[in-house]
Design a protein around this motif. Structure first.
Motif, PDB file in Angstrom:
ATOM      1  N   THR A 115      87.217  15.349 -22.691  1.00  0.00           N
ATOM      2  CA  THR A 115      86.212  15.861 -21.762  1.00  0.00           C
ATOM      3  C   THR A 115      84.849  15.186 -21.832  1.00  0.00           C
ATOM      4  O   THR A 115      83.967  15.525 -21.030  1.00  0.00           O
ATOM      5  N   GLU A 125      82.667  18.843 -15.993  1.00  0.00           N
ATOM      6  CA  GLU A 125      82.934  19.996 -16.850  1.00  0.00           C
ATOM      7  C   GLU A 125      81.684  20.856 -17.019  1.00  0.00           C
ATOM      8  O   GLU A 125      81.754  22.088 -16.974  1.00  0.00           O
ATOM      9  N   GLY A 185      83.713  22.838 -21.475  1.00  0.00           N
ATOM     10  CA  GLY A 185      84.221  23.231 -20.171  1.00  0.00           C
ATOM     11  C   GLY A 185      85.188  24.394 -20.174  1.00  0.00           C
ATOM     12  O   GLY A 185      86.289  24.300 -19.597  1.00  0.00           O
ATOM     13  N   TYR A 207      89.101  21.278 -15.663  1.00  0.00           N
ATOM     14  CA  TYR A 207      89.266  19.838 -15.833  1.00  0.00           C
ATOM     15  C   TYR A 207      88.887  19.123 -14.544  1.00  0.00           C
ATOM     16  O   TYR A 207      88.331  19.720 -13.625  1.00  0.00           O
TER      17      TYR A 207
END
Length: 425
Positions: A225, A323, A352, A402
């Motif tokens: 992420t 995110e 996130g 995502y």
């Protein structure tokens, strides 16, 4: 500004690469993909558990099986040579992604859990004793907590836990007390899968290195992420999984500093991790192969590299920005309800995902109701039972995001939660 203009990239073009996002859900959930499915569009918000796999990654797997399916490091024939090159180059791609020096520092494992166990058994079982301690955080995933707990029981090493503050952040004063000259390993989650807390792992690493201890970073929720570089983190070890970053299941990676891995003995024994075997002695292969016994997950490893290509084409800074946008929006929307408790820190200190509870509604019941609206979330203790005990709750609901998720999907989540609140009022 429209919602679409707020995104750091074209989300709709990304979504087009994931056919599963076109699904409607409903009907007989016991027959995968064969319910009536004509009522409710899927809103998939369980990405901290696993992400979906885009077409380019699926095609990479199919290409392997269609075109050069063979075992690696076993044959001189062309198919084996092609498979071996692709599999080895996948190690190079993963090494580049996290800033490792080369493939020697990247061991492919089944997942983050196996990477934790590899280090705990291959290093910890041999190096730790009653005079040592291992320092974890109170927000560790069971893959870290249980593993080091059991190694502590076998070796006599003490296992200590850095306290979590009421706001979900680590008590760094307590960290400085826990980490001392008897500390041999500090194992810490980078981004909590339950609280979304982004931990100051570099600060922990500096503390550990001041006492000549190693640092293991659980990157399961961070590497997919945000940009991650092992040197920037000060990590001696880093583990993460492909299936949380658009890759296949059954493949993960352990980064380890070469000099440490080189000094460690193997975790598993068998074919492909040996150089010479007699009835009396065995000489092990060079890194990383001495830690990859037997036939590996070849297709998955090659597809792991394809997944990295996919997310890097988006740009990891963009992935992080997306995110952050979704997490902040979800946090703000859920904060509108006075009967919703959100766990973990606010603002830019969280990753996130958002874990929460609705007063009077068990997380499992909430998840079931949300499923009727097509919204897929996680409910439970998220493999952090001791942390949930500390929070005073048996379970929480968790929405995690995502690259293919949208602000509109969070609106759908909030509307469904509102319906659940009315139902249980």
């Amino acid at each position: 500004m429209s919602q679409q203009e707020r995104y750091p990239f074209d989300v709709e073009s990304i979504r087009a690469e994931f056919p599963i996002l076109k699904r409607h859900v409903g009907g007989d959930a016991t027959t995968p993909g064969e319910g009536p499915g004509d009522e409710t569009p899927l809103v998939y918000l369980d990405n901290a558990a696993t992400t979906h796999t885009p077409e380019p990654v699926v095609e990479t797997i199919a290409d392997y099986y269609r075109g050069y399916n063979a075992n690696v490091h076993r044959g001189i024939h062309q198919l084996s040579q092609e498979a071996s090159v692709a599999y080895e180059e996948a190690h190079d791609r993963v090494a580049e992604f996290v800033g490792a020096e080369g493939r020697e520092e990247i061991v492919f494992t089944k997942n983050t859990t196996e990477a934790e166990n590899l280090v705990a058994y291959a290093w910890g079982l041999r190096e730790l004793g009653p005079e040592d301690n291992v320092v974890l955080t109170e927000m560790e995933h069971h893959s870290s907590l249980v593993t080091w707990q059991q190694i502590g029981k076998r070796t006599g090493a003490e296992v200590r836990f850095i306290a979590v503050e009421e706001d979900g952040t680590l008590d760094m004063d307590h960290a400085a007390e826990c980490i001392d000259d008897a500390t041999a390993m500090v194992s810490a989650v980078h981004v909590s899968n339950a609280l979304a807390t982004i931990n100051p792992v570099r600060e922990l690493a500096d503390l550990a290195h001041d006492h000549d201890a190693y640092v293991f970073v659980d990157g399961a929720q961070s590497v997919p992420t945000r940009p991650v570089d092992v040197d920037d983190l000060g990590a001696d070890f880093l583990a993460f999984s492909a299936h949380k970053m658009c890759g296949p299941t059954g493949i993960g990676a352990l980064y380890g500093r070469e000099e440490i891995l080189d000094a460690m003995g193997p975790f598993n024994y068998g074919g492909d991790m040996i150089r010479r075997v007699s009835y009396e002695e065995t000489t092990f292969e060079d890194l990383p192969w001495k830690f990859e016994a037997g036939t590996p997950s070849i297709a998955q490893g090659i597809a792991f590299a394809a997944a990295i290509d996919f997310v890097e084409d988006i740009g990891m800074e963009n992935v992080r920005a997306h995110e952050d946008l979704l997490a902040a929006y979800a946090y703000d929307r859920l904060s509108e309800f006075d009967d919703v408790t959100i766990y973990g820190p606010p603002g830019d200190r969280r990753g996130g995902l958002v874990s929460f509870n609705v007063d009077g509604v068990h997380a499992h019941d909430l998840s079931s109701i949300l499923n009727d609206f097509g919204v897929a979330i996680r409910a439970g203790d998220h493999c952090t039972q001791p942390l949930h005990d500390k929070l005073g709750v048996s379970s929480t609901a968790r929405a995690s995001f995502y690259v293919y998720n949208t602000l509109e999907e969070i609106d759908t989540l909030v509307e469904a939660i509102d319906e659940a609140r009315e139902l249980f009022a």
